[in-house]
Design an enzyme around this catalytic site. Structure first.
Site, short mmCIF file in Angstrom:
data_model
loop_
_atom_site.label_atom_id
_atom_site.label_comp_id
_atom_site.label_asym_id
_atom_site.label_seq_id
_atom_site.Cartn_x
_atom_site.Cartn_y
_atom_site.Cartn_z
N SER A 683 0.96 -1.40 0.26
CA SER A 683 -0.10 0.28 -0.19
C SER A 683 0.92 1.33 0.23
CB SER A 683 -1.32 -0.42 1.09
OG SER A 683 -0.17 0.83 2.69
N LYS A 726 -5.33 4.36 9.45
CA LYS A 726 -4.71 5.52 8.30
C LYS A 726 -5.41 6.16 7.95
CE LYS A 726 -2.74 1.88 4.85
NZ LYS A 726 -3.07 0.47 3.89
#
Ligand code: ADP
Length: 783
Positions: A683, A726
């Site tokens: 990611s 996140k």
């Protein structure tokens, strides 16, 4: 004794077959003469010179034929006879000489045969002499060893042997005293070579000696055993009476108390029977036996376990909801899921189906929600940490034969709870180990599985324990390392972490009141200013949960409490951002802030780690070289692949991006400076690509943009996980914009309102979209 040489062998002689015995020359034996044929021979012999040929028969039949008889026998003389009323006779015969049957001259009404004398072959010499001596010596030994009644005559025999000079006679004398089988006796009789016969005799003596030896050993062992047992029994009895004399037999009372406890413990029938049996063993044991204390500990365990003790558990959803809300701020979704779960339980009536598993970073309230559930349901709460457990025995216990054995953690936990239906929290399910000492997760599965756990087997207890009323709740920081078989049984509830605002609320409404109470302070004795609390959250902690926040706040309160006690300050003291330093020291975290200015080759990535979301700066730089790629910092394997992919993308689109051709000749260095190794390496892809392209095009990356997403070689942006964590990290770090894969748009639902208010979310399908949003000068050519 007569000598065979004087026999008149020309004439025929009557013959008597012998059953199971061989007559040797110069040996006297008693015989019972019963068979008609034999009586005929006997009568005939008595009318003559009393000589009879005695030959062993090969079988034991009464009616025998010539071929049933051995060919070699002994001529003997009848020297005593008792006629019995039934026509049979008891006779004593003495062997005279070995003979071979030449022919039968008559078979009916009795046997008569013609025989010839067999001369012994005797080679005199040192060797035979030596053999003779050994034989006699061995035989003497045998007589000494043999401690049997018939041996009383043996000393005479030995004396006799020493008188005898004829080796053949020695052989014969020993042979009949050796308990030999008929065939062995016959063999000796037939062996006319005296040395060969001696060797055979020697062998038989040796064998007999061995047998005697083995027998003696067995007798000795048995005696020893018996002696030991008798001695112990005797001592035990003695000890009991000594104890009684000294008034030490209080044990009796103890045994009876234990018996009563066993009966009152509410155990299942089989378990009670087992406990009583062990009690019986204990009773019989000497109080000095080391086993006593093991056995007593074991019985104590059995007696204390909550076999039937239960909290009166009730499920009142309204009450449960209230308690969950009273104890915890936020966690709306978590609470909803728990209430749904409880509703189903209430409907079904018994705990069946999946086990709840709370997954999230530390300090996000997993344990304390567990406690609240216990409170809401009126059950006891126990907690066992599985972290680092490597041995199946830790879960299931050691066998009792082990020194210091105890039940496993599950049974210990239930024992601590004191009821058979507690809320049982299994912490750190993701840290359970696996190695050669059995698989702890298999034992755990048995404990958790409603199909099996009504009879959970603990190695120590040896009796099954019913866990079906226990409500297990597992916790984990992440699911990756939870064994798949276990994961199947779990109903996952995620605890994503808190926003700054939520943390502020939690510390004000929950942590501070709790800490004041713990320190014996009144609510308003210390006034924490909001900005001070925010500074603690932002500058002195960096976490998804509130554990460190609680710890730092506790530090401040502790220090101030001391001052109260020392009477240095007065109640009502305020804690402000200015005074914070004096309690907590210098600011611990600053880099959590976003980059302070737009920079070339530096991008901000968002990562997921087991302890919550993280913001990380990714730096790319170039230098003259040979086109090598250098990677440093906390780069996991997967992240390295992402860098490669990002670089390949940059190369393949270099022309369109306006990147100078010759960048192949330079080395590129990518560095991820801080934070733990993210678990989701891929990611970081778009952030890396952005940093590299920014470097190569000289176009700076915007400082307030954080990004997460996987990039393919052809520049497509793929979806990622851990969105909530996140975004919370981006929010904590004060970023303004978050670039995410378009696929992840659906995950925004659960994001708290205040975060959505502060952050802009942008969605990208291709790297082109990312670059447009992330790079400062928007004149990026299309790729
Ligand atoms: P975990 O088990 O997830 O590591 P804990 O349950 O031990 O975390 O939580 C740490 C501390 O934070 C506890 O004192 C707990 O009461 C408090 N806490 C966590 N979340 C909340 C919340 N939402 N509301 C109130 N207090 C909370």
């Amino acid at each position: 004794m007569s000598d065979g040489n004087h026999l008149n062998l020309k004439e025929e002689l009557p013959l008597i077959p012998l059953k199971n015995v061989v007559l040797f020359p110069r040996v006297a034996i008693p015989l019972l003469v019963q068979r008609a044929k034999s009586i005929g021979s006997l009568d005939y012999a008595l009318s003559q010179d009393r000589l009879v040929i005695f030959v062993a028969q090969k079988n034991i039949y009464d009616d025998v034929d010539q071929k049933d008889l051995f060919k070699i026998g002994t001529v003997g003389r009848i020297f005593e006879i008792h006629k019995l009323p039934d026509g049979t006779s008891k006779v004593h015969v003495e062997g005279i000489a070995r003979v071979r049957i030449k022919e039968f001259s008559q078979v009916s009404p009795f046997f008569k045969a013609r025989v010839e004398l067999i001369e012994p072959k005797y080679a005199s010499g040192i060797e035979t002499e030596a053999l003779l001596r050994t034989t006699v010596e061995q035989f003497r030994k045998l007589v000494e060893v043999r401690n049997l009644p018939m041996s009383t005559t043996f000393p005479e025999l030995i004396d006799a042997l020493e008188q005898v000079k004829d080796p053949q006679q020695i052989v014969d004398l020993i042979a009949i005293n050796l308990n030999l089988e008929l065939l062995d006796q016959q063999e000796i009789l037939e062996t006319t070579d005296v040395s060969a016969a001696l060797k055979k005799i020697n062998f038989y003596i040796g064998r007999e000696l061995e047998i005697m030896d083995a027998e003696k050993k067995v007798v000795r062992e048995t005696r020893k055993q018996l002696g030991k047992m008798q001695k112990e029994m005797f001592l035990r009895e003695q000890m009991k009476s000594i104890e009684k004399e000294l008034g030490l037999d209080g044990e009796k009372g103890e045994i009876e108390t234990l018996r009563a406890k066993i009966k009152a413990a509410g155990m299942p029938k089989d378990t009670e029977a087992k406990a009583l049996k062990e009690l019986g063993r204990l009773e019989k044991m000497s109080s000095f036996s080391p086993e006593v204390s093991y056995l007593r500990t074991y019985l104590d365990w059995l007696v204390e376990l909550p076999w039937s003790r239960k909290s009166t558990a009730k499920i009142d959803l309204k009450e449960a909801e209230k308690i969950l809300n009273d104890d915890h701020y936020g966690l709306k979704k978590v609470k909803e899921r728990i209430l749904e779960y409880l509703a189903v339980q209430k409907q079904v009536g018994k705990i069946r189906g999946p086990i709840l598993c709370f997954v999230g970073p530390p300090g996000t309230g997993k344990t304390s929600i567990g406690r609240s559930i216990a409170r809401a349901l009126g059950r006891k709460f126990v907690r066992v940490s599985l972290g680092g457990m490597r041995d199946e025995a830790e879960i299931r216990g050691h066998r009792r034969t082990y020194v210091g054995a105890l039940p496993g953690r599950i049974v210990q936990g239930v024992n601590t709870a004191g009821t058979r239906n507690p809320i049982f929290m299994l912490d750190e399910l993701d840290k359970i180990g696996m190695d050669f000492r059995g698989d702890p997760s298999a034992a755990l599965l048995e404990a958790l599985d409603p199909e099996q756990n009504f009879a959970f087997s603990d190695h120590y207890l040896e009796v099954p324990f019913d866990l079906s009323d226990v409500m297990f709740i597992a916790t984990a920081n992440m699911l990756d390392t939870v064994p798949p078989a276990l994961r199947d049984r779990l109903e996952i509830i995620e605890f994503p972490g808190y926003t700054e605002d939520e943390k502020l609320h939690i510390v004000k409404k929950f942590l501070l009141p709790k800490l004041f109470k713990e320190h014996g302070l009144k609510e308003n004795s210390i006034r924490f200013n909001d900005q001070a609390l925010k500074d603690i959250i932002r500058k002195h902690t960096r976490e998804a949960g509130v554990r460190d926040l609680e710890r730092q706040t506790a530090t401040i309160i502790r220090k101030i409490t001391r001052k109260f006690v020392e009477k240095k300050v007065k109640a009502g003291l305020a804690v402000t951002p200015q005074t914070l330093h004096s309690y907590l020291g210098p600011v611990r975290f600053t880099h959590q802030e976003a980059e302070t200015k737009d920079e070339i080759g530096v991008s901000t990535g968002l990562a997921w780690t087991p302890v919550g979301g993280e913001v990380m700066s990714i730096e790319a730089s170039r230098m003259p070289g040979k086109g090598k790629l250098l990677l440093t910092g906390h780069l996991g394997e997967v992240m390295k692949e992402s860098v490669q992919a990002a670089l390949s993308f940059a190369r393949s689109t270099a022309a369109k991006l306006g990147i100078k051709e010759d960048f192949y000749k330079e080395d590129i260095h990518v560095h991820v400076p801080s934070g733990a190794i993210p678990k989701d390496g891929p990611s970081a892809g778009i952030a890396m690509a952005a940093a590299i392209i920014s470097l190569l095009t000289g176009n700076p990356v915007r400082k307030d943009v954080g990004m997460t997403g996987e990039v393919t070689l052809r520049g497509k942006v793929l979806g990622i996980g851990g969105v909530k964590e996140k975004i919370l990290a981006a929010h904590r770090a004060g970023l303004k914009t978050v670039i995410m894969p378009a696929e992840n748009e659906k995950d925004l639902e659960d994001i708290p309102r205040e975060v959505r208010r502060d952050l802009k979310f942008k969605f990208a399908k291709t790297m082109d979209d990312v670059l447009k949003l992330a790079l400062k000068n928007n004149r990026v050519p299309r790729v």
